[in-house]
Design a protein around this motif. Structure first.
Motif, PDB file in Angstrom:
ATOM      1  N   ARG A  44       0.764  -1.353  -0.014  1.00 19.40           N
ATOM      2  CA  ARG A  44      -0.065   0.013   0.091  1.00 19.40           C
ATOM      3  C   ARG A  44       0.627   1.386  -0.023  1.00 19.40           C
ATOM      4  N   ARG A  90      -2.445  -3.136  -6.549  1.00 22.70           N
ATOM      5  CA  ARG A  90      -3.910  -3.509  -6.129  1.00 22.70           C
ATOM      6  C   ARG A  90      -4.258  -4.927  -6.024  1.00 22.70           C
ATOM      7  N   ILE A  93      -1.932  -6.967  -3.453  1.00 26.48           N
ATOM      8  CA  ILE A  93      -2.792  -6.777  -2.118  1.00 26.48           C
ATOM      9  C   ILE A  93      -3.822  -7.622  -2.209  1.00 26.48           C
TER      10      ILE A  93
END
Length: 570
Positions: A44, A90, A93
């Protein structure tokens, strides 16, 4: 006009290279033992850094490549830069969160190929994907013998059965596509648990300070170092005792220099006895003479035009400095619409103005390949320092011709005729040509009319061709660049190349679902799509779309209305 002289590339001196490796060696075991929440937090942080630096990175790339600010061509730098990296982060994650909750990464439906190979759906992964890429899908074909149980047990292998206690990987960054260096780092960090020393390519070293800013936390914690230099610095690091593994995106010539040493009798002797100088793991992505197999049939004007523009976009994107730029158009001998298709490709190519020859050595390669060759069609009025697009029809299939054995990393598209107007016979001959005569194993394209795909006989022949093609990605009715950008699609050459004949390389990157035992990725796309794909030369709002998609990846659905509006206006 004459292009401005490039600024001198920075160079990291050997002492600082050694210091960087030493810091990474200290950080490697810490990163290897990091918990899933720690990894998610770092991913992040990196994503926030990419978003924070995106505008400046795109502006720097446009300046370096001679792209007018605010022009549709600038969309290339959004879509093959921060968008790709943000999407991959993304999706990584997402996978790490799924590992924490359920113990595995999420995949879509599984299926079977004609010859019984297991397949796994890896795109689309969300309703947003389905809305933005209507009718587009991607499936991974697994290696022979892999079943559902092994698929489930083997993916995200590092998180289930770590195979090292901390390793240092040298990433030799590519200079052509600006997402490649950070995306390769993301793969090594999160898929494989390895810390990275990223050596920037001199061509795009201007982005190094922005990567250092974006990934400051990873650097501060000893999980990443960004260094600079050319071949000498790359050699120093590749053979450094503190580096465990090398990953290179570049040319097979650079790969062989690192692995086998300089050309000559000593290298030949080492290759003959399979005794490489580099005695450590090396993975690679090394280019391709990318084929586009155009299946004959009775094409209607609208569908033919859409696929002709797709081919033109494969050629012109990034000034053709792509290892998956369309390079060998393969048409059917005797196909009555061949001339119509070639004329349409030329017409759509002309919509893209000639580009600055910003990649080193490309102008000399262009002239070396084309000077003295008959029937060269040059497209566009090129100013000094620019190269006109060149389409060369009717090149006889000859393995000794440079067109079939050396990647033209410049604004050239070859065309060759093979087989017959019968789609089944053509596909058989075209696949043999692609597999046996063309250099490279990275990506191949098939262009087929919907009626050909839906017909029982020709559809089966098409599926057989997809299975036979020895390429890491096979794209039907779209550019393989989608496979590079989607993040969940493993990206790399067809497996099995020996170091003595590396072709397009070894190993897969991106692969946010962390799949093992990958043979190839197959992407399917409607023959005519709305909105039009952003790589089409006629796209009028690619720059707005690129910025919007980047914000969508960073900020979520609040950016979706702007993306949809830009797509429709394209």
């Amino acid at each position: 006009m004459t292009p401005p002289a490039a600024a001198p590339s920075p160079v990291t001196d050997p002492r600082r290279l050694d210091e960087a490796v030493a810091r990474l060696r200290d950080g490697a075991p810490i990163w290897a033992r990091a918990s899933l929440p720690e990894r998610i937090a770092l991913a992040r942080s990196m994503a926030r850094g990419v978003e924070r630096t995106a505008e400046r990175a795109v502006a720097a790339a446009c300046a370096a490549k001679g792209i007018a600010p605010g022009s549709p061509v600038g969309g290339e730098e959004w879509l093959s830069g921060p968008y790709v990296v943000l999407r991959q982060l993304r999706l990584v994650i997402r996978s790490l969160e799924a590992l924490a909750r359920r113990g595995n990464t999420p995949i879509g439906a599984t299926g079977e190929t004609l010859d019984g190979r297991l397949t796994a759906r890896v795109f689309p992964v969300s309703a947003t994907d389905r809305a933005l890429f209507m009718g587009v899908s991607a499936d991974v074909h697994l290696e022979e013998g892999v079943g559902r149980t092994e698929l489930d047990e083997s993916r995200a292998r590092f998180y289930k059965a770590p195979d090292h206690d901390g390793e240092v990987c040298l990433v030799l960054g590519a200079g052509n596509i600006n997402a490649i260096p950070p995306a390769d780092v993301v793969t090594k960090l999160f898929n494989e648990g390895k810390v990275c020393v990223l050596k920037m390519n001199p061509v795009n070293a201007y982005l190094g300070p922005l990567f250092e800013e974006a990934f400051a936390e990873a650097i501060a914690r000893g999980f990443l170092a960004v260094v600079y230099g050319g071949a000498e610095e790359g050699w120093h690091l590749a053979h450094h005792p503190g580096v465990d593994e090398v990953h290179i995106t570049g040319s097979d010539r650079t790969h062989d220099l690192i692995v086998w040493g300089p050309p000559g009798s000593e290298r030949a002797a080492r290759m003959a006895r399979n005794d490489p100088l580099l005695r450590k793991e090396i993975t690679s992505e090394l280019g391709n003479i990318t084929p586009v197999l155009v299946v004959p049939g009775a094409w209607d004007a609208r569908t033919l035009a859409a696929q002709a523009e797709s081919v033109a976009g494969m050629l012109t994107h990034n000034a053709s400095y792509n290892c998956i730029a369309g390079k060998m158009l393969v048409t059917a001998r005797g196909w009555r619409q061949r001339d119509e298709f070639l004329a349409a490709v030329e017409r759509f190519t002309a919509l893209a103005p000639p580009r600055r020859a910003w990649y080193p050595g490309s102008a000399s390669s262009y002239h070396r390949m084309l000077d003295g060759r008959a029937r060269v069609r040059r497209i566009g009025d090129a100013a000094e320092g620019e190269l006109p697009w060149a389409i060369v029809p009717g090149v006889a299939p000859d393995p000794e011709d440079v067109a079939f054995r050396q990647e033209p990393f410049c604004a050239v598209l070859w065309e060759t005729e093979i087989g017959s107007p019968d789609p089944v016979e053509f596909l058989d001959a075209a696949v043999t040509l692609a597999n046996e005569t063309l250099w490279g194993t990275l990506a191949a394209h098939i262009v087929a009319h919907p009626r050909t795909i839906s017909d029982r006989t020709t559809g089966a022949a098409l599926e057989g061709a997809i299975r036979r093609l020895r390429y890491g990605s096979v794209s039907v009715n779209c550019w393989a660049g989608y496979g590079f950008a989607f993040g969940t699609t493993p990206w790399g050459a067809y497996p099995g190349a020996p170091l003595t004949d590396i072709q397009s390389g070894r190993g897969f990157v991106h692969n946010a679902l962390m799949l093992e035992h990958v043979e190839k990725t197959v992407i399917r796309h409607p023959a005519v799509a709305f909105p039009k794909p952003p790589y089409f030369p006629s796209h009028r709002t690619a720059h707005v779309l690129g910025r919007g998609l980047t914000r969508l990846e960073a900020r979520g659905l609040t950016a979706l209305p702007r993306v949809l509006a830009a797509g429709v206006r394209g």
